[in-house]
Design a protein around this motif. Structure first.
Motif, PDB file in Angstrom:
ATOM      1  N   ILE A  31       0.862  -1.177   0.000  1.00 19.94           N
ATOM      2  CA  ILE A  31       0.000   0.000   0.000  1.00 19.94           C
ATOM      3  C   ILE A  31       0.900   1.228   0.000  1.00 19.94           C
ATOM      4  O   ILE A  31       1.676   1.436   0.927  1.00 19.94           O
ATOM      5  CB  ILE A  31      -0.931   0.019   1.230  1.00 19.94           C
ATOM      6  N   ASP A  32       0.820   2.043  -1.045  1.00 15.92           N
ATOM      7  CA  ASP A  32       1.706   3.199  -1.142  1.00 15.92           C
ATOM      8  C   ASP A  32       1.116   4.400  -0.415  1.00 15.92           C
ATOM      9  O   ASP A  32       0.067   4.313   0.235  1.00 15.92           O
ATOM     10  CB  ASP A  32       2.038   3.523  -2.604  1.00 15.92           C
ATOM     11  N   SER A  33       1.791   5.530  -0.524  1.00 12.84           N
ATOM     12  CA  SER A  33       1.399   6.715   0.230  1.00 12.84           C
ATOM     13  C   SER A  33       0.084   7.320  -0.234  1.00 12.84           C
ATOM     14  O   SER A  33      -0.494   8.166   0.446  1.00 12.84           O
ATOM     15  CB  SER A  33       2.508   7.777   0.141  1.00 12.84           C
ATOM     16  N   TYR A  34      -0.380   6.916  -1.420  1.00 15.60           N
ATOM     17  CA  TYR A  34      -1.669   7.385  -1.904  1.00 15.60           C
ATOM     18  C   TYR A  34      -2.798   6.425  -1.520  1.00 15.60           C
ATOM     19  O   TYR A  34      -3.953   6.654  -1.861  1.00 15.60           O
ATOM     20  CB  TYR A  34      -1.650   7.512  -3.423  1.00 15.60           C
ATOM     21  N   GLY A  35      -2.451   5.319  -0.851  1.00 18.64           N
ATOM     22  CA  GLY A  35      -3.461   4.330  -0.513  1.00 18.64           C
ATOM     23  C   GLY A  35      -3.777   3.393  -1.660  1.00 18.64           C
ATOM     24  O   GLY A  35      -4.820   2.731  -1.660  1.00 18.64           O
TER      25      GLY A  35
END
Length: 245
Positions: A31-35
Motif C-alpha cells: 500500500i503506497d502513500s496514496y493508498g
C-alpha cells in the motif's frame, strides 16, 4: 494521466558507455502513500502494445514530456516478475541531458523511478487484516504512457506522508462525530491530496542540462487529473492538508 514514484536502486548495466540501466519502475502488493496497491498482472496486457519484450516505452527525466531534450531514450525490455515491473533501458548518450542523467545513475545520485499511466481497471478493497480494517485502491489493469527517472527529493516521502497524515486527521475528526467515511469520501480525499501533491511538484528543480526554453515545472499532462472542489467535508480536508503543508 497519473504518475507513481518509488525509491529503488537504479543500476548502470551493460558495457561501459552503453547508456543502459536496470531498475523497477513499479512494485507489487504494498500500500503506497496514496493508498493504492498495484497488483501483479497490472501491466501484462499493455506491455504487448509497446512491442516484443515490452521494448520501446519512452524514458523521460521527471515526466518532462513538454521538452524534447528530456526524452532520454527508451526501454529495451520490460517485464513483470514477482516483485514488480522490471525495466531495462538505454539512454542516448550523444544527447547532453541523457549523458548527464546517466552519470547521476552511475554515481548513485538518483535512485527513484516513476511512470505515467491511465487506469483501465481498478476498485476499492476493504478487508480485515491482523484485527484491523484495511482499505486500499487496487490497481488491476494499467496503461503505461512513459517511464521517468526522477531525482531523490523530487517527490519526497516527507511531503507525501504529511499529506496522508492530514487526511487521516480528517477521517478521525469525522469518525468522532459518530459516522465513518464512505469509500467514495475516502476516494475524494485521496484525490484532493493528489491535487495538492501536483502543486508541490511545481517547486522541484531538475539537474543541470542542455540549454532549453522549456518551463521548469512538469507538464500538466503528467499530473493526476483530479477534481479540486467537493462537499463541505472535503473542503475541511483541503484546509487541513494546506495547513499541514
Amino acid at each position: 494521466m497519473r504518475t507513481k514514484t518509488i525509491d529503488v536502486e537504479v543500476k548502470a548495466v551493460g558495457e561501459d558507455g552503453s547508456g543502459e540501466f536496470e531498475a523497477y519502475a513499479s512494485v507489487f502488493g504494498n500500500i503506497d502513500s496514496y493508498g493504492d496497491v498495484v497488483v501483479k498482472g497490472a501491466f501484462t496486457d499493455d506491455l504487448d502494445r509497446w512491442g516484443a519484450d515490452g521494448a520501446g516505452i519512452p524514458i523521460y527525466w521527471r515526466h518532462r514530456m513538454d521538452d524534447p531534450f528530456m526524452n532520454l531514450g527508451a526501454t529495451l525490455k520490460s517485464a513483470e516478475d514477482d516483485h514488480g515491473l522490471l525495466v531495462r533501458g538505454r539512454l542516448e548518450l550523444d544527447e547532453a541531458t541523457a549523458a548527464h542523467v546517466y552519470k547521476l545513475i552511475k554515481t548513485g545520485r538518483v535512485r527513484q523511478m516513476s511512470f505515467a499511466y491511465d487506469i483501465v481497471e481498478a476498485g476499492w478493497v476493504e478487508k480485515a487484516e491482523n484485527g484491523q480494517n484495511v482499505s486500499y485502491y487496487e490497481l488491476r489493469k494499467l496503461r503505461i504512457q512513459e517511464i521517468s527517472i526522477v531525482p531523490v527529493g523530487a517527490n519526497p516521502e516527507t511531503e507525501i506522508v504529511s499529506v496522508k497524515t492530514a487526511l487521516q486527521s480528517v477521517e478521525t475528526d469525522v469518525t468522532k462525530t459518530g459516522r465513518q467515511l464512505s469509500a467514495d469520501e475516502r476516494a475524494e480525499l485521496i484525490a484532493a491530496s493528489r491535487s495538492l501533491k501536483a502543486l508541490l511538484d511545481h517547486e522541484d528543480q531538475g539537474p543541470a542540462a542542455a540549454p532549453s526554453d522549456a518551463k521548469t515545472e512538469e507538464p500538466e499532462g503528467a499530473k493526476a487529473e483530479e477534481p479540486t472542489t467537493a462537499t463541505s467535508t472535503h473542503h475541511l480536508g483541503l484546509i487541513t492538508i494546506a495547513t499541514a503543508l
